[in-house]
Scaffold this active site. Structure first.
Site, PDB file in Angstrom:
ATOM      1  N   ASN A   8       3.537  -2.234   8.404  1.00 31.07           N
ATOM      2  CA  ASN A   8       3.555  -1.179   7.391  1.00 31.07           C
ATOM      3  C   ASN A   8       4.464  -0.082   7.936  1.00 31.07           C
ATOM      4  OD1 ASN A   8       3.049   0.814   5.549  1.00 31.07           O
ATOM      5  ND2 ASN A   8       0.820   0.852   5.826  1.00 31.07           N
ATOM      6  N   ARG A  92       4.145  -4.582   4.081  1.00 30.59           N
ATOM      7  CA  ARG A  92       3.795  -3.755   2.937  1.00 30.59           C
ATOM      8  C   ARG A  92       5.091  -3.183   2.378  1.00 30.59           C
ATOM      9  NH1 ARG A  92      -0.542   1.024   2.811  1.00 30.59           N
ATOM     10  NH2 ARG A  92      -0.652   1.125   0.565  1.00 30.59           N
ATOM     11  N   HIS A 180      -1.116   1.709  -4.698  1.00 31.99           N
ATOM     12  CA  HIS A 180      -2.355   1.338  -3.975  1.00 31.99           C
ATOM     13  C   HIS A 180      -2.872  -0.026  -4.424  1.00 31.99           C
ATOM     14  CE1 HIS A 180      -3.081   5.884  -3.260  1.00 31.99           C
ATOM     15  NE2 HIS A 180      -2.663   5.336  -2.136  1.00 31.99           N
ATOM     16  N   ARG A 240       0.444  16.052  -2.065  1.00 32.12           N
ATOM     17  CA  ARG A 240       1.090  15.846  -3.373  1.00 32.12           C
ATOM     18  C   ARG A 240       0.203  16.413  -4.477  1.00 32.12           C
ATOM     19  NH1 ARG A 240       1.547   9.512  -2.578  1.00 32.12           N
ATOM     20  NH2 ARG A 240       0.839   9.838  -0.456  1.00 32.12           N
ATOM     21  N   GLU A 378      -6.181  -3.069   3.424  1.00 32.21           N
ATOM     22  CA  GLU A 378      -4.905  -3.517   2.849  1.00 32.21           C
ATOM     23  C   GLU A 378      -4.194  -4.501   3.782  1.00 32.21           C
ATOM     24  OE1 GLU A 378      -4.788   0.616   2.614  1.00 32.21           O
ATOM     25  OE2 GLU A 378      -3.582   0.637   0.791  1.00 32.21           O
TER      26      GLU A 378
END
Ligand code: ADP
Length: 404
Positions: A8, A92, A180, A240, A378
């Site tokens: 990742n 990823r 996601h 964010r 994940e």
């Protein structure tokens, strides 16, 4: 031992995990590590299967100038000190555009297509693709698989996939992708195991980490998400803003004279919990603070989760279960309690004792809908995709060669 490397890669760090392939295709996590501080204070940190420290070392800045260099150091460390030479690498990749509905085995053609999506995710996609490119050059026969954050949401109906903008922009790729996806896919899969009677029904999953979004699942498939074209929309996050009137962006440009890159920096790095509180993007620090702005930031976070739950329940015409996951969802007892209070009108009632114990089900036994806390994974999802793609691909297409 056959192993799969999961990567990742971000702008200043490369996170990696090693899974061993056991009998019947089961995967066991062996190593978890990261090279961070790329371009500033490079460090390798890694731990083993039970959390024991395996590495903690610093490198001179010039030794790790970029993501491929960090990846090479991690691969050398795995090979030299742990004799690990993976049979495949799963990556990823944030954006699969509207093209990829699932993971894909990478070759030069696929890489070229993924490069076309860089403009859709300029802060993530180039870093995700950098180690893929360097591995493809150095080890052209080592199978690499791209797993996308967008793919799980490709099941959205046209109304959930569009903005009300001229068709040409949609055709160019200005769509509501959702992100996601690997986390939601893992949760949908886990729900089938832990609550098979609930899994086919209408479920909202709240992935509440540094990045945060919510997803409406119907029969284990994504029908709606709070995120859209980019990972900026929807819930407020660490840095964010979440949902924002586009007029604010116009105001920043036309009235404040901000450049596109300064607006980008503001929206990705200085808003959300950090901007609202003026203190921190870390939920734990905000909870520990007495400052009224920290309280406002938490109130806003909880309020927007409640609003979004209403929207997602409307998309499914009802709600049968709610799931919390990721850093805040899995650990922040107080935030979960407050969110469940917001869900009262949808039929959720909290059991404070179960919530305090981080139990798998935190709703009362007489709650109309169950509320779950399910840890996400994940990386395991990526390793599983990588292994199954490897197994389903004809041997003539894939000639396993090890990373060495
Ligand atoms: P990411 O993987 O997106 O970086 P995580 O899923 O690890 O993010 O979530 C990070 C967030 O989880 C941070 O805001 C952190 O403060 C929060 N968090 C982790 N543990 C707790 C806790 N015990 N209480 C409150 N917040 C927590």
């Amino acid at each position: 031992m056959d192993t799969i490397l999961v990567v990742n890669a971000g702008s200043s760090s490369v996170k990696f995990q090693i899974f061993s392939v056991e009998g019947e295709g089961r995967l066991r996590r062996q190593i978890k590590g990261q090279m961070d501080g790329i371009g500033s204070r490079p460090r390798l940190r890694a731990s083993g299967a039970i959390g024991e420290s395996l590495a903690e070392r610093a490198y001179p800045i010039e030794a790790v100038p970029d993501v491929p260099a960090a990846m090479a150091i991690a691969a050398d460390w795995l090979r030299d000190e742990h004799r690990i030479q993976p049979i495949a690498v799963g990556h990823r990749v944030v954006h699969g555009g509207s093209e990829y509905e699932g993971p894909v085995l990478i070759d030069h053609g696929v890489l070229a297509r993924l490069e076309r999506f860089m403009g859709l995710a300029p802060l993530h996609q180039p870093h995700n693709l950098a180690p893929i490119r360097s591995i493809l050059v150095k080890f052209p026969t080592l199978p690499q698989v791209a797993c996308f954050d967008t793919a799980f949401h490709r099941t959205h109906a046209a109304v959930a996939d569009h903005y009300a903008i001229p068709h040409q922009l949609h055709a160019e790729g200005v769509r509501r992708y959702g992100f996601h996806g690997l986390s939601y896919e893992y949760i949908a899969k886990t729900l089938r195991q832990v609550a098979p009677e609930i899994a086919p029904r209408r479920v909202i999953v709240a992935h509440l980490g540094s990045g945060a979004s919510m997803c409406a699942l119907k029969d284990g498939r994504s029908v709606e998400s709070t995120m859209g074209f980019t990972a900026l929309d929807g819930l407020p996050m660490g840095t964010r803003p979440g949902q924002l009137d586009p007029g604010v962006v116009l105001y920043l440009i036309s009235e404040k004279g901000m450049s596109a890159s300064n607006v980008q920096k503001l929206l990705y790095r200085d808003c959300g919990l950090k901007g609202l509180s003026g203190i921190s993007n870390d939920m734990r620090e905000l909870q520990a603070s007495e400052n009224p702005r920290a309280k406002l930031a938490i109130d806003y976070f909880v309020y927007r989760i409640g609003l979004s739950a209403g929207m997602l329940a409307a998309a499914m015409q009802g709600l049968d279960a709610f799931v919390f996951t990721a850093g805040i969802g899995e650990n922040a007892v107080n935030i979960r309690g407050r969110v469940v209070e917001q869900l009262g009108w949808l039929g959720a009632t909290l059991d404070p004792d179960l919530n305090g114990r981080n139990a798998q089900v935190i709703s009362r036994s007489d709650s109309r809908i169950p509320v779950y806390v399910l840890p996400t994974d994940e990386e395991l999802m990526i390793a599983q995709h990588t292994l199954s793609l490897l197994k389903s691909t004809p041997a003539s297409t894939v000639k396993p060669a090890r990373l060495s």
